[in-house]
Enzyme design. Structure first.
Site, PDB file in Angstrom:
ATOM      1  CB  CYS A   1      60.031  -0.735 -18.950  1.00  0.00           C
ATOM      2  SG  CYS A   1      58.738  -1.036 -17.714  1.00  0.00           S
ATOM      3  CB  THR A   2      63.079  -2.537 -23.071  1.00  0.00           C
ATOM      4  OG1 THR A   2      63.705  -2.854 -21.821  1.00  0.00           O
ATOM      5  CG2 THR A   2      64.138  -2.384 -24.139  1.00  0.00           C
TER       6      THR A   2
END
Length: 162
Positions: free
Chosen positions: A45-46
């Site tokens: 997600c980062t």
């Protein structure tokens, strides 16, 4: 209620970072990328958020707004956004209303246990509020570039028609 390509996306209002409220109908005239991701501050997600961040100017040049969505709360979103220097807003969908609208809650397996979670998915909504493209079961590498290409193509088509 589900969404279909070429059809209007039902209007929604949701709380987002930066003390903002996002209402889809108020974004008419701009294309909107809504990407759903499982959880703040996790590696995939980062990376995905960073890819959107790094290409924000290119999305803006294609008249496209970026919005990230997960079930995390606003405080977690604000921390994630600040830590990663995200230059777009994150929507908190704790009640899963948006997740259900876009049908991204799926049965997932983690360490042999099944649970319901967000299937990484991205949606491109045209300037008239219709669903133009969707990507489901997204793999992060190369994904944002593909979404940007689609946004540029859609913007070019819209420019020709007007």
């Amino acid at each position: 209620m589900s969404i279909s390509l070429g059809q209007p996306v039902a209007d929604f209002t949701a709380q987002a970072t930066g003390d903002t409220t996002v209402t889809l109908s108020q974004l008419r005239g701009r294309q909107v990328v809504i990407y759903f991701y499982p959880k703040d501050s996790t590696p995939g997600c980062t990376t995905e958020g960073g890819d959107f961040r790094d290409r924000k100017a290119a999305f803006e040049a294609a008249n496209t707004l970026i919005l990230g969505v997960s079930r995390d709360g606003l405080r977690a979103h604000e921390n994630f956004k600040a830590k990663q220097d995200f230059n777009f807003e994150l929507i908190s969908d704790k009640d899963e209303a948006l997740c259900r609208q876009f049908d991204v809650i799926k049965l997932k397996k983690l360490y042999g246990k099944e649970h319901l979670g967000i299937e990484r998915s991205t949606f491109l909504i045209d300037a008239d509020g219709n669903l133009a493209r969707e990507w489901r079961k997204v793999k992060v590498p190369g994904h944002v570039a593909e979404v940007l290409d689609a946004a540029r193509e859609l913007h070019a088509q819209g420019s020709v028609q007007s």
